[in-house]
Design an enzyme around this catalytic site. Structure first.
Site, PDB file in Angstrom:
ATOM      1  NE  ARG A   1      -2.239  -1.456   3.516  1.00  0.00           N
ATOM      2  CZ  ARG A   1      -2.316  -2.191   4.814  1.00  0.00           C
ATOM      3  NH1 ARG A   1      -3.890  -1.824   4.710  1.00  0.00           N
ATOM      4  NH2 ARG A   1      -2.257  -2.592   5.462  1.00  0.00           N
TER       5      ARG A   1
ATOM      6  CG  ASP B   1       3.077   5.959   2.194  1.00  0.00           C
ATOM      7  OD1 ASP B   1       2.123   5.032   3.087  1.00  0.00           O
ATOM      8  OD2 ASP B   1       4.383   5.632   2.991  1.00  0.00           O
TER       9      ASP B   1
ATOM     10  CE1 TYR C   1       7.989   0.403  -1.434  1.00  0.00           C
ATOM     11  CE2 TYR C   1       8.437  -1.896  -0.348  1.00  0.00           C
ATOM     12  CZ  TYR C   1       7.483  -0.914  -1.119  1.00  0.00           C
ATOM     13  OH  TYR C   1       6.290  -1.027  -0.762  1.00  0.00           O
TER      14      TYR C   1
ATOM     15  NE  ARG D   1       7.462   9.200   2.537  1.00  0.00           N
ATOM     16  CZ  ARG D   1       6.924   9.689   2.799  1.00  0.00           C
ATOM     17  NH1 ARG D   1       5.444   9.095   3.039  1.00  0.00           N
ATOM     18  NH2 ARG D   1       6.887  10.886   3.848  1.00  0.00           N
TER      19      ARG D   1
END
Length: 245
Positions: free
Chosen positions: A50, A52, A110, A197
């Protein structure tokens, strides 16, 4: 009923993230609308991750169940004809009934992109974090070594969250410099809310000599979000790949 697996690429700039939200544009809503446009059937699309608001993907995986007989190539072409230019189906596949985009995933890769130069970006402003002060990427690399392995990553999880398991197995974490660009790659079995992040924001503080590389282990052991640094902005983050057995 067929299970369809999609590999999606999207520019998340104009979207409020993956997950459907009332009154806000999302990736999930756009894909579901495309399916309905092709089939006149409302199907729920499940994403592997999911992402952001503002986060991008080059290899997001989604799946849905539908009573429609189409070839993978047919799905790819038909959905792309109904999707906005910022979202594209790279491929489609027919999967066994046990496949689930989220729960069947074994690992995700990622990448976070930083532009490290005095001048602000023009073309890449929506696809990187601009840091104008010099970053010590060697210190950032050293700090990141403490994160590899199975750990409780509560210190890097943003609240509120519906997740009650903070354990993740981070198998790869690298900081790569290419001229004035840094690429931070992270591969794990799973990730917590805004985990990458939060890690990147903390590592940037290391790169700016505001924290020591050795502090990452202390931050991990604290299991408290307040121990870590600020959360890096979303536009530098890309979901690159999702792996399955």
């Amino acid at each position: 009923m067929s299970i369809i697996k999609l590999i999606l690429e999207y520019d998340g700039t104009a979207y409020a993230g993956w997950q459907r939200q009332p009154g806000r544009p999302t990736i999930q809503e756009a894909v579901e609308a495309a399916i309905a446009g092709v089939t006149q059937i409302n199907a729920t699309v499940i994403g592997a991750g999911r992402t952001d608001a503002g986060v991008h993907a080059l290899g997001q995986v989604a799946s849905f169940r539908i009573d429609r007989d189409m070839t993978p190539r047919g799905w790819t072409r038909a959905l792309n004809a109904h999707l906005p230019k910022s979202i594209v189906v790279r491929s489609a596949a027919l999967m066994p009934d046990t496949f689930h985009a989220r729960y069947s995933a074994q690992g995700k890769l990622y990448e976070y992109r930083i532009l490290n130069r005095p001048e602000r970006p023009a073309v890449e402003r929506d696809y990187c974090w601009h840091i104008h002060q010099p970053l010590d990427d060697a210190a950032m690399t050293h700090a990141g070594l403490a994160l590899i392995g199975s750990h409780d990553f509560s210190s890097f999880q943003t609240q509120p969250t519906d997740n009650d398991d903070p354990m993740c197995h981070l198998r790869q974490f690298t900081v790569l410099r290419e001229g004035d660009r840094l690429r931070i790659e992270a591969y794990a079995d799973r990730f917590l809310k805004q985990m990458i992040r939060s890690i990147v924001g903390t590592l940037v503080e290391v790169g700016l000599n505001r924290r020591t590389p050795e502090s990452l282990r202390t931050i991990l052991n604290a299991r408290n979000r307040s121990a870590a640094g600020k959360t890096a902005p979303p536009q530098g983050l890309f979901l690159m790949r999702v792996d399955y057995d």
